[in-house]
Write a protein that holds these residues in place. Structure first.
Motif, mmCIF file in Angstrom:
data_model
loop_
_atom_site.group_PDB
_atom_site.id
_atom_site.type_symbol
_atom_site.label_atom_id
_atom_site.label_comp_id
_atom_site.label_asym_id
_atom_site.label_seq_id
_atom_site.Cartn_x
_atom_site.Cartn_y
_atom_site.Cartn_z
ATOM 1 N N VAL A 81 -48.971 41.034 -80.465
ATOM 2 C CA VAL A 81 -48.228 42.953 -80.169
ATOM 3 C C VAL A 81 -49.200 43.422 -80.199
ATOM 4 O O VAL A 81 -49.116 44.664 -79.244
ATOM 5 C CB VAL A 81 -46.783 42.477 -80.997
ATOM 6 N N ASP A 82 -49.805 43.567 -80.633
ATOM 7 C CA ASP A 82 -50.790 44.462 -81.142
ATOM 8 C C ASP A 82 -52.202 44.104 -79.796
ATOM 9 O O ASP A 82 -52.879 45.419 -79.049
ATOM 10 C CB ASP A 82 -52.310 44.285 -81.920
ATOM 11 N N ILE A 83 -52.461 43.062 -79.575
ATOM 12 C CA ILE A 83 -53.567 43.096 -78.003
ATOM 13 C C ILE A 83 -52.387 43.719 -76.882
ATOM 14 O O ILE A 83 -53.014 44.056 -76.029
ATOM 15 C CB ILE A 83 -53.168 41.380 -77.982
ATOM 16 N N LEU A 84 -51.351 43.037 -76.598
ATOM 17 C CA LEU A 84 -50.253 43.680 -75.392
ATOM 18 C C LEU A 84 -49.929 45.107 -75.860
ATOM 19 O O LEU A 84 -50.380 45.747 -74.470
ATOM 20 C CB LEU A 84 -48.716 42.676 -75.609
ATOM 21 N N ALA A 85 -50.048 45.802 -76.965
ATOM 22 C CA ALA A 85 -50.167 47.174 -76.958
ATOM 23 C C ALA A 85 -51.118 47.847 -76.735
ATOM 24 O O ALA A 85 -51.607 48.795 -75.236
ATOM 25 C CB ALA A 85 -50.191 47.388 -78.591
ATOM 26 N N ALA A 86 -52.423 47.456 -76.662
ATOM 27 C CA ALA A 86 -53.563 47.738 -76.242
ATOM 28 C C ALA A 86 -53.713 47.740 -74.394
ATOM 29 O O ALA A 86 -54.434 48.479 -74.058
ATOM 30 C CB ALA A 86 -54.840 47.172 -76.738
ATOM 31 N N LEU A 87 -53.586 45.955 -74.240
ATOM 32 C CA LEU A 87 -53.709 46.886 -72.545
ATOM 33 C C LEU A 87 -52.464 47.396 -72.344
ATOM 34 O O LEU A 87 -52.911 48.086 -71.743
ATOM 35 C CB LEU A 87 -53.130 45.476 -72.666
ATOM 36 N N ALA A 91 -53.431 50.268 -69.218
ATOM 37 C CA ALA A 91 -53.094 49.960 -68.093
ATOM 38 C C ALA A 91 -52.680 52.393 -67.838
ATOM 39 O O ALA A 91 -52.012 52.600 -67.086
ATOM 40 C CB ALA A 91 -51.197 49.435 -68.099
ATOM 41 N N GLN A 92 -51.793 52.153 -68.851
ATOM 42 C CA GLN A 92 -51.032 53.910 -69.044
ATOM 43 C C GLN A 92 -52.740 54.983 -68.396
ATOM 44 O O GLN A 92 -52.244 55.528 -67.360
ATOM 45 C CB GLN A 92 -50.504 54.174 -69.862
ATOM 46 N N ASP A 93 -53.534 54.958 -68.898
ATOM 47 C CA ASP A 93 -54.616 55.380 -68.882
ATOM 48 C C ASP A 93 -54.743 55.604 -67.750
ATOM 49 O O ASP A 93 -55.326 56.250 -66.510
ATOM 50 C CB ASP A 93 -55.248 55.267 -69.877
ATOM 51 N N ALA A 94 -54.749 54.744 -67.035
ATOM 52 C CA ALA A 94 -55.155 54.290 -65.139
ATOM 53 C C ALA A 94 -54.141 54.420 -64.222
ATOM 54 O O ALA A 94 -54.399 54.668 -63.355
ATOM 55 C CB ALA A 94 -55.807 52.503 -65.515
#
Length: 273
Positions: A81-87, A91-94
């Motif tokens: 879940v944490d890995i997905l949040a980081a991903l 994407a949001q930043d980009a």
């Protein structure tokens, strides 16, 4: 909810497949086959231990109730879940959505706990440093990424897992622009996947008394190389009488996975008392 589930044959197959993948990463003991069917024995004496944290999202407070010492545990697959949040933050930043290729990995990683997908996305987020950068934004303070490829040996606490769950499920004050927290679309995506976990992996926080069907959760299980003992964890959101509860139950020291599941579910039931 007891273990094994009515779909125990499917669950056993999923466990064996997951265990084989973990073995390839050096995260489980070589004698996995026996342990996976409950016949393995621990090589060292260690009392099983569990910690739970519960937060009523619809209550007045914002401090979780913690039972047991809020010490660090191995995450095993709840770190996905944490890995997905980081991903999603990347994407949001980009200024973009996840690509089709990223979704093709993220969805089985959460829904089926696919380890190969987690390996790829762990590299994509920059492994432990990338996880740390995301967690700083999400408010986690007691989670340390596993070294190198060993995402399953990330260390966390039950309290920190509630912070992660709040980043996903608590809409209050979390919708930020720019380099802030998960936006509404990202949160909805994680929730959707956690609501669609395969039936044989829906044990754990679903044992919370009075919880309605359709809980959103993610579980993790891992046999340690050094002891032969099992880490078994469960995190998620359940709904009881119209109240949404965030629940994290972390454990270690069980002689088998089934023992660990039973320990976690007892801890979850006790936490609701």
């Amino acid at each position: 909810m007891s273990y094994p589930s009515p779909t125990s044959r499917s669950a056993a197959g999923t466990l064996l497949a997951s265990t084989a993948a973990l073995l390839s990463l050096g995260l489980v003991a070589p004698a996995t086959a026996a342990a996976a069917n409950g016949s393995g024995t621990a090589t060292e004496k260690q009392a099983p231990h569990a910690t739970t944290a519960v937060l009523d999202l619809d209550g007045a407070g914002r401090t979780p109730v913690i039972r047991g010492a809020d010490r660090a545990y191995d995450t095993a697959s709840i770190v996905k879940v944490d890995i997905l949040a980081a991903l999603l933050l990347e994407a949001q930043d980009a200024g973009r959505h996840l690509t089709a290729a990223e979704r093709k990995l993220a969805e089985p990683m959460i829904r089926r706990s696919d380890n190969a997908a987690a390996n790829t996305l762990w590299r994509a987020i920059g492994r432990a440093p990338g996880l740390a950068a995301a967690n700083k934004r999400l408010g986690l303070t007691e989670t340390t990424g596993g070294s190198g490829p060993r995402w399953g040996l990330t260390k966390t606490t039950a309290g920190d897992q509630i912070r992660l769950l709040r980043a996903v499920f608590d809409d209050a004050g979390t919708a930020k622009k720019g380099r802030g927290a998960l936006d509404a679309q990202s949160r909805a995506y994680v929730r959707t996947l956690m609501n669609k976990v395969v039936p044989e992996q829906t044990w754990g926080v679903s044992a919370f008394p009075g919880s309605a069907a359709g809980q959103a959760l993610k579980n993790g299980w891992l046999q340690r190389n050094t002891t032969g003992l099992w880490d078994v964890n469960s995190i998620g959101q359940v709904t009881v009488k119209g109240h949404r509860y965030l629940v994290a139950a972390l454990s270690n020291g069980s002689a088998s996975m089934s023992d660990g599941v039973s320990l976690v579910e007892r801890a979850v039931r006790d936490a609701a008392a």
